[in-house]
Write a protein that holds these residues in place. Structure first.
Motif, PDB file in Angstrom:
ATOM      1  N   VAL A  15     -14.601-100.135  51.232  1.00 55.97           N
ATOM      2  CA  VAL A  15     -13.706-101.032  51.960  1.00 55.97           C
ATOM      3  C   VAL A  15     -13.133-100.278  53.151  1.00 55.97           C
ATOM      4  O   VAL A  15     -12.544 -99.200  53.000  1.00 55.97           O
ATOM      5  N   THR A  16     -13.308-100.830  54.336  1.00 56.75           N
ATOM      6  CA  THR A  16     -12.786-100.226  55.561  1.00 56.75           C
ATOM      7  C   THR A  16     -11.909-101.223  56.306  1.00 56.75           C
ATOM      8  O   THR A  16     -12.052-102.435  56.145  1.00 56.75           O
ATOM      9  N   VAL A  17     -11.019-100.688  57.125  1.00 51.92           N
ATOM     10  CA  VAL A  17     -10.111-101.510  57.921  1.00 51.92           C
ATOM     11  C   VAL A  17     -10.122-100.987  59.351  1.00 51.92           C
ATOM     12  O   VAL A  17     -10.062 -99.768  59.582  1.00 51.92           O
ATOM     13  N   ASP A  18     -10.199-101.894  60.289  1.00 53.17           N
ATOM     14  CA  ASP A  18     -10.139-101.535  61.704  1.00 53.17           C
ATOM     15  C   ASP A  18      -8.669-101.470  62.123  1.00 53.17           C
ATOM     16  O   ASP A  18      -7.953-102.470  62.094  1.00 53.17           O
ATOM     17  N   ILE A  19      -8.208-100.261  62.493  1.00 56.27           N
ATOM     18  CA  ILE A  19      -6.791-100.078  62.820  1.00 56.27           C
ATOM     19  C   ILE A  19      -6.507-100.255  64.305  1.00 56.27           C
ATOM     20  O   ILE A  19      -5.373-100.043  64.739  1.00 56.27           O
ATOM     21  N   ALA A  20      -7.504-100.635  65.075  1.00 53.93           N
ATOM     22  CA  ALA A  20      -7.267-100.819  66.515  1.00 53.93           C
ATOM     23  C   ALA A  20      -6.230-101.898  66.793  1.00 53.93           C
ATOM     24  O   ALA A  20      -5.298-101.689  67.595  1.00 53.93           O
ATOM     25  N   PRO A  21      -6.318-103.097  66.147  1.00 58.08           N
ATOM     26  CA  PRO A  21      -5.265-104.094  66.384  1.00 58.08           C
ATOM     27  C   PRO A  21      -3.900-103.646  65.908  1.00 58.08           C
ATOM     28  O   PRO A  21      -2.875-104.016  66.483  1.00 58.08           O
ATOM     29  N   ILE A  22      -3.885-102.829  64.858  1.00 62.43           N
ATOM     30  CA  ILE A  22      -2.604-102.340  64.348  1.00 62.43           C
ATOM     31  C   ILE A  22      -1.997-101.329  65.304  1.00 62.43           C
ATOM     32  O   ILE A  22      -0.800-101.344  65.610  1.00 62.43           O
ATOM     33  N   ALA A  23      -2.834-100.425  65.828  1.00 61.86           N
ATOM     34  CA  ALA A  23      -2.334 -99.445  66.792  1.00 61.86           C
ATOM     35  C   ALA A  23      -1.865-100.112  68.064  1.00 61.86           C
ATOM     36  O   ALA A  23      -0.924 -99.646  68.723  1.00 61.86           O
ATOM     37  N   ALA A  24      -2.488-101.222  68.434  1.00 60.86           N
ATOM     38  CA  ALA A  24      -2.078-101.928  69.641  1.00 60.86           C
ATOM     39  C   ALA A  24      -0.679-102.491  69.534  1.00 60.86           C
ATOM     40  O   ALA A  24       0.005-102.678  70.542  1.00 60.86           O
ATOM     41  N   ARG A  25      -0.212-102.736  68.297  1.00 64.22           N
ATOM     42  CA  ARG A  25       1.149-103.248  68.133  1.00 64.22           C
ATOM     43  C   ARG A  25       2.192-102.166  68.380  1.00 64.22           C
ATOM     44  O   ARG A  25       3.349-102.466  68.647  1.00 64.22           O
ATOM     45  N   VAL A  26       1.761-100.913  68.248  1.00 67.86           N
ATOM     46  CA  VAL A  26       2.686 -99.812  68.492  1.00 67.86           C
ATOM     47  C   VAL A  26       2.702 -99.437  69.967  1.00 67.86           C
ATOM     48  O   VAL A  26       3.733 -99.284  70.583  1.00 67.86           O
ATOM     49  N   GLU A  27       1.540 -99.295  70.527  1.00 69.98           N
ATOM     50  CA  GLU A  27       1.444 -98.910  71.939  1.00 69.98           C
ATOM     51  C   GLU A  27       0.125 -99.453  72.487  1.00 69.98           C
ATOM     52  O   GLU A  27      -0.946 -99.098  72.019  1.00 69.98           O
ATOM     53  N   HIS A  28       0.187-100.318  73.460  1.00 71.15           N
ATOM     54  CA  HIS A  28      -1.001-101.005  73.950  1.00 71.15           C
ATOM     55  C   HIS A  28      -2.020-100.070  74.606  1.00 71.15           C
ATOM     56  O   HIS A  28      -3.186-100.414  74.725  1.00 71.15           O
ATOM     57  N   ARG A  29      -1.584 -98.888  75.032  1.00 70.58           N
ATOM     58  CA  ARG A  29      -2.498 -98.011  75.754  1.00 70.58           C
ATOM     59  C   ARG A  29      -3.099 -96.924  74.873  1.00 70.58           C
ATOM     60  O   ARG A  29      -3.681 -95.972  75.378  1.00 70.58           O
ATOM     61  N   VAL A  30      -2.943 -97.046  73.587  1.00 74.97           N
ATOM     62  CA  VAL A  30      -3.485 -96.032  72.693  1.00 74.97           C
ATOM     63  C   VAL A  30      -4.999 -96.158  72.632  1.00 74.97           C
ATOM     64  O   VAL A  30      -5.543 -97.246  72.483  1.00 74.97           O
ATOM     65  N   THR A  31      -5.698 -95.026  72.749  1.00 77.37           N
ATOM     66  CA  THR A  31      -7.151 -94.996  72.609  1.00 77.37           C
ATOM     67  C   THR A  31      -7.499 -93.983  71.522  1.00 77.37           C
ATOM     68  O   THR A  31      -7.262 -92.780  71.692  1.00 77.37           O
ATOM     69  N   LEU A  32      -8.057 -94.471  70.444  1.00 76.85           N
ATOM     70  CA  LEU A  32      -8.412 -93.602  69.334  1.00 76.85           C
ATOM     71  C   LEU A  32      -9.910 -93.344  69.346  1.00 76.85           C
ATOM     72  O   LEU A  32     -10.708 -94.215  69.714  1.00 76.85           O
ATOM     73  N   PRO A  33     -10.345 -92.149  68.920  1.00 74.96           N
ATOM     74  CA  PRO A  33     -11.785 -91.852  68.906  1.00 74.96           C
ATOM     75  C   PRO A  33     -12.569 -92.787  68.002  1.00 74.96           C
ATOM     76  O   PRO A  33     -13.690 -93.166  68.322  1.00 74.96           O
ATOM     77  N   ARG A  34     -12.007 -93.127  66.871  1.00 77.33           N
ATOM     78  CA  ARG A  34     -12.671 -94.013  65.926  1.00 77.33           C
ATOM     79  C   ARG A  34     -11.609 -94.833  65.217  1.00 77.33           C
ATOM     80  O   ARG A  34     -10.594 -94.288  64.782  1.00 77.33           O
ATOM     81  N   THR A  35     -11.810 -96.131  65.086  1.00 75.02           N
ATOM     82  CA  THR A  35     -10.761 -97.000  64.552  1.00 75.02           C
ATOM     83  C   THR A  35     -11.063 -97.531  63.163  1.00 75.02           C
ATOM     84  O   THR A  35     -10.223 -98.209  62.579  1.00 75.02           O
ATOM     85  N   GLU A  36     -12.261 -97.257  62.628  1.00 72.40           N
ATOM     86  CA  GLU A  36     -12.586 -97.696  61.281  1.00 72.40           C
ATOM     87  C   GLU A  36     -12.055 -96.677  60.269  1.00 72.40           C
ATOM     88  O   GLU A  36     -12.421 -95.502  60.303  1.00 72.40           O
ATOM     89  N   VAL A  37     -11.176 -97.136  59.371  1.00 72.01           N
ATOM     90  CA  VAL A  37     -10.581 -96.265  58.365  1.00 72.01           C
ATOM     91  C   VAL A  37     -11.027 -96.738  56.993  1.00 72.01           C
ATOM     92  O   VAL A  37     -10.876 -97.919  56.657  1.00 72.01           O
ATOM     93  N   ALA A  38     -11.593 -95.825  56.187  1.00 69.42           N
ATOM     94  CA  ALA A  38     -12.002 -96.158  54.826  1.00 69.42           C
ATOM     95  C   ALA A  38     -10.779 -96.117  53.911  1.00 69.42           C
ATOM     96  O   ALA A  38     -10.042 -95.121  53.881  1.00 69.42           O
ATOM     97  N   VAL A  39     -10.546 -97.207  53.191  1.00 70.38           N
ATOM     98  CA  VAL A  39      -9.381 -97.276  52.304  1.00 70.38           C
ATOM     99  C   VAL A  39      -9.766 -97.270  50.834  1.00 70.38           C
ATOM    100  O   VAL A  39      -8.929 -96.986  49.980  1.00 70.38           O
ATOM    101  N   LEU A  40     -11.040 -97.555  50.511  1.00 71.40           N
ATOM    102  CA  LEU A  40     -11.458 -97.579  49.112  1.00 71.40           C
ATOM    103  C   LEU A  40     -12.963 -97.318  49.038  1.00 71.40           C
ATOM    104  O   LEU A  40     -13.745 -98.092  49.581  1.00 71.40           O
ATOM    105  N   PRO A  41     -13.370 -96.229  48.370  1.00 70.95           N
ATOM    106  CA  PRO A  41     -14.805 -95.965  48.240  1.00 70.95           C
ATOM    107  C   PRO A  41     -15.476 -96.945  47.288  1.00 70.95           C
ATOM    108  O   PRO A  41     -14.812 -97.613  46.482  1.00 70.95           O
ATOM    109  N   ALA A  42     -16.792 -97.033  47.370  1.00 74.45           N
ATOM    110  CA  ALA A  42     -17.541 -98.001  46.567  1.00 74.45           C
ATOM    111  C   ALA A  42     -17.377 -97.793  45.059  1.00 74.45           C
ATOM    112  O   ALA A  42     -17.184 -98.769  44.329  1.00 74.45           O
ATOM    113  N   PRO A  43     -17.447 -96.559  44.523  1.00 76.47           N
ATOM    114  CA  PRO A  43     -17.260 -96.401  43.063  1.00 76.47           C
ATOM    115  C   PRO A  43     -15.885 -96.865  42.586  1.00 76.47           C
ATOM    116  O   PRO A  43     -15.759 -97.482  41.527  1.00 76.47           O
TER     117      PRO A  43
END
Length: 276
Positions: free
Chosen positions: A109-137
């Motif tokens: 299970v992954t979550v894209d944090i780009a929309p979340i980061a945009a709520r803090v600061e619109h000009r934030v640029t992250l190298p990668r926005t996909e964050v894994a929150v739960l592995p398959a097992p």
């Protein structure tokens, strides 16, 4: 049915009901509290102001999106808008996990944090926005547990209540059965509170990184706050009912006080039979 058989049957039903009390409370909390997105977000909202949680979020996100983003993410957690992003992030993560549990599949299970980061600061640029929150097992294990909770969260408390009522109804002495049920309920509440405390200790001990233990402890306390309240309510309710039964029982101080206060008839005023 003899009194002995009724007493044995009542004792068995009440013991089983009291045994189900902590498990029923735990299952109901997981199904109707932990698995509910609104209640989950509400429980987690105050943690946005916790410094340990803020640092833990910054470290976790930085580990996922890249080490150079650590100072940037840490600075974002200190902004006033972090509370809004924290709420949005928890809501997104919870919904993503629930969707994966209910829809099936064997992927992380992954979550894209780009929309979340945009709520803090619109000009934030992250190298990668996909964050894994739960592995398959872990998702597979969670899915099996969730299927059980959907049934147990409702039927365990209902079964415990039905067994308790039946045990009191068939008892030869219902006051004694009610007292036993109340004391068993209080004991179940105490065991539930003990289980929450032991679970917290085990959860923090299993963490390999001691730096994240304060944040994990704060999250655990926030999620189990309702469960701790329920355990105290069970203890208080059970002891209150048991005390009431004892006070108003045949050997209680209230009954003895009323008996001692009753007027004693004067032997001189007793009517005598007329002699023929």
């Amino acid at each position: 049915m003899t009194s002995r058989v009724r007493g044995a049957l009542s004792a068995a039903l009440i013991a089983l009901a009291c045994l189900l009390v902590p498990f029923g409370a735990l299952a109901a909390w997981a199904e109707y509290g932990l698995a509910d997105t609104g209640r989950y977000v509400t429980a987690m909202a105050p943690l946005a102001a916790d410094p340990a949680v803020r640092d833990g979020v910054a470290d976790a996100v930085a580990d996922e999106v890249g080490e150079p983003a650590r100072p940037l993410v840490r600075s974002l957690t200190r902004t006033p808008a972090f509370g809004t992003a924290w709420e949005a992030g928890n809501r997104a993560v919870h919904r993503a996990v629930l969707r994966a549990v209910r829809e099936g599949g064997h992927h992380a299970v992954t979550v894209d944090i780009a929309p979340i980061a945009a709520r803090v600061e619109h000009r934030v640029t992250l190298p990668r926005t996909e964050v894994a929150v739960l592995p398959a097992p872990a998702l597979d294990r969670l899915r099996k547990g969730y299927d059980v909770l959907e049934v147990a969260g409702f039927w365990l408390p209902v079964t415990a209540a039905a067994l308790a009522v039946t045990g009191i109804a068939v008892a030869a002495c219902r006051r004694r059965a009610l007292t036993a049920t109340a004391l068993g309920t209080a004991l179940g509440g105490a065991l539930l509170g003990l289980a929450v405390a032991v679970g917290r200790r085990l959860t923090l001990t299993d963490l390999t990184d001691p730096v994240r233990r304060p944040a994990a402890g704060a999250v655990y306390d926030a999620l189990t706050g309702t469960l701790r309240t329920v355990s105290w309510l069970l203890v208080a309710l059970g002891l209150a009912v048991a005390l009431s039964c004892w006070l108003t029982g045949p050997y209680g101080p209230l009954r003895a006080r009323r008996a001692s206060a009753a007027p004693v008839p004067d032997p001189a005023q007793r009517p005598t039979r007329a002699r023929l």
